[in-house]
Design an enzyme around this catalytic site. Sequence first.
Site, PDB file in Angstrom:
ATOM      1  N   LYS A  13       0.812  -1.215   0.000  1.00  0.00           N
ATOM      2  CA  LYS A  13       0.000   0.000   0.000  1.00  0.00           C
ATOM      3  C   LYS A  13       0.854   1.277   0.000  1.00  0.00           C
ATOM      4  O   LYS A  13       0.435   2.276  -0.561  1.00  0.00           O
ATOM      5  CB  LYS A  13      -1.024   0.010   1.141  1.00  0.00           C
ATOM      6  CG  LYS A  13      -0.486  -0.114   2.531  1.00  0.00           C
ATOM      7  CD  LYS A  13      -1.658  -0.165   3.515  1.00  0.00           C
ATOM      8  CE  LYS A  13      -1.191  -0.093   4.947  1.00  0.00           C
ATOM      9  NZ  LYS A  13      -0.229  -1.164   5.334  1.00  0.00           N
ATOM     10  N   ARG A  88      -5.743   3.292  12.825  1.00  0.00           N
ATOM     11  CA  ARG A  88      -5.124   1.999  13.091  1.00  0.00           C
ATOM     12  C   ARG A  88      -6.036   1.099  13.931  1.00  0.00           C
ATOM     13  O   ARG A  88      -5.773  -0.090  14.093  1.00  0.00           O
ATOM     14  CB  ARG A  88      -3.821   2.259  13.849  1.00  0.00           C
ATOM     15  CG  ARG A  88      -2.813   1.169  13.814  1.00  0.00           C
ATOM     16  CD  ARG A  88      -1.544   1.630  14.506  1.00  0.00           C
ATOM     17  NE  ARG A  88      -0.692   2.429  13.628  1.00  0.00           N
ATOM     18  CZ  ARG A  88       0.087   1.909  12.683  1.00  0.00           C
ATOM     19  NH1 ARG A  88       0.135   0.617  12.505  1.00  0.00           N
ATOM     20  NH2 ARG A  88       0.832   2.688  11.932  1.00  0.00           N
ATOM     21  N   ARG A 127      13.182  -9.981   1.791  1.00  0.00           N
ATOM     22  CA  ARG A 127      13.825  -8.690   1.538  1.00  0.00           C
ATOM     23  C   ARG A 127      15.243  -8.654   2.100  1.00  0.00           C
ATOM     24  O   ARG A 127      15.480  -9.135   3.194  1.00  0.00           O
ATOM     25  CB  ARG A 127      13.006  -7.615   2.259  1.00  0.00           C
ATOM     26  CG  ARG A 127      12.658  -6.428   1.423  1.00  0.00           C
ATOM     27  CD  ARG A 127      11.905  -5.419   2.258  1.00  0.00           C
ATOM     28  NE  ARG A 127      10.494  -5.327   1.924  1.00  0.00           N
ATOM     29  CZ  ARG A 127       9.575  -4.793   2.750  1.00  0.00           C
ATOM     30  NH1 ARG A 127       9.920  -4.346   3.935  1.00  0.00           N
ATOM     31  NH2 ARG A 127       8.327  -4.721   2.372  1.00  0.00           N
ATOM     32  N   ARG A 160      16.805  -6.797   7.630  1.00  0.00           N
ATOM     33  CA  ARG A 160      16.476  -5.915   8.755  1.00  0.00           C
ATOM     34  C   ARG A 160      15.667  -6.683   9.804  1.00  0.00           C
ATOM     35  O   ARG A 160      14.895  -7.580   9.455  1.00  0.00           O
ATOM     36  CB  ARG A 160      15.633  -4.721   8.271  1.00  0.00           C
ATOM     37  CG  ARG A 160      16.447  -3.672   7.533  1.00  0.00           C
ATOM     38  CD  ARG A 160      15.582  -2.487   7.225  1.00  0.00           C
ATOM     39  NE  ARG A 160      14.425  -2.873   6.423  1.00  0.00           N
ATOM     40  CZ  ARG A 160      13.905  -2.139   5.444  1.00  0.00           C
ATOM     41  NH1 ARG A 160      14.446  -0.980   5.140  1.00  0.00           N
ATOM     42  NH2 ARG A 160      12.847  -2.555   4.782  1.00  0.00           N
ATOM     43  N   ARG A 171       3.617  -8.469  13.619  1.00  0.00           N
ATOM     44  CA  ARG A 171       2.938  -7.312  13.013  1.00  0.00           C
ATOM     45  C   ARG A 171       1.603  -7.737  12.402  1.00  0.00           C
ATOM     46  O   ARG A 171       0.627  -7.006  12.455  1.00  0.00           O
ATOM     47  CB  ARG A 171       3.845  -6.666  11.960  1.00  0.00           C
ATOM     48  CG  ARG A 171       4.994  -5.893  12.597  1.00  0.00           C
ATOM     49  CD  ARG A 171       6.078  -5.581  11.593  1.00  0.00           C
ATOM     50  NE  ARG A 171       5.672  -4.610  10.585  1.00  0.00           N
ATOM     51  CZ  ARG A 171       6.318  -4.428   9.436  1.00  0.00           C
ATOM     52  NH1 ARG A 171       7.380  -5.153   9.138  1.00  0.00           N
ATOM     53  NH2 ARG A 171       5.895  -3.523   8.578  1.00  0.00           N
TER      54      ARG A 171
END
Length: 216
Positions: A13, A88, A127, A160, A171
Amino acid sequence: MRIIMMGPPGVGKGTEAVILVKHFNIPHISTGNIFRELFHDDTEIGKIAKSYIDRGELVPDDITNEIVHQRLSKDDVKDGFLFDGYPRNIAQAEALDKMLEEKNWTLDAVINFQATDELIIERISGRRVCKKCGAVYHIHNKPPKTEGVCDQCGGQLIQRDDDKQETVLRRLRIYYDQTEPVIGYYKDSGLIVNIDGSQTIEKTNADIMKVLGEMN
Ligand SMILES: [Zn+2]
């Protein structure tokens, strides 16, 4: 155009937000960005927010809502805005409704990006980032020529902490617990646009533009 972007982390997004704000010439309001601006401006509310973030805690709703309220009083949001990462949770969605009511504004769309957990985990945990220049790679979708080495500067590629599988799972859990109910909150408003976030950036954008065109 007043748009809210919703969806789990890693669904793309943020990338689509950048394209949309350019197209509609509206400000991209992410609470992360506002917090950073506030730290820079050295305001009282910025200091309070920073104290939470520095401790690794979530900024409480009342502070976040006040920061958004202040942001909505700036001139550049008169012709619209795009929210990314706000509201949120339900409490924030209710607060936003009050703010919009005060201004006699209504939302145009709540874009809900969807993708399976498997895809999200694969995208984020694959990633790799160059330690030296920050270039971003993906072990399957955009691998470097030599494993673990940056094509551009020869720097070491690392994962990371935020991208590690256990962090992604945490998350996602927070998202399903707190943020997904916001979709339900907007369900009866007729504003929800479901978008398949598993497609390419271009195809996803084409889908969004098509639906937004049909709504207006
Ligand atoms: Zn590099």
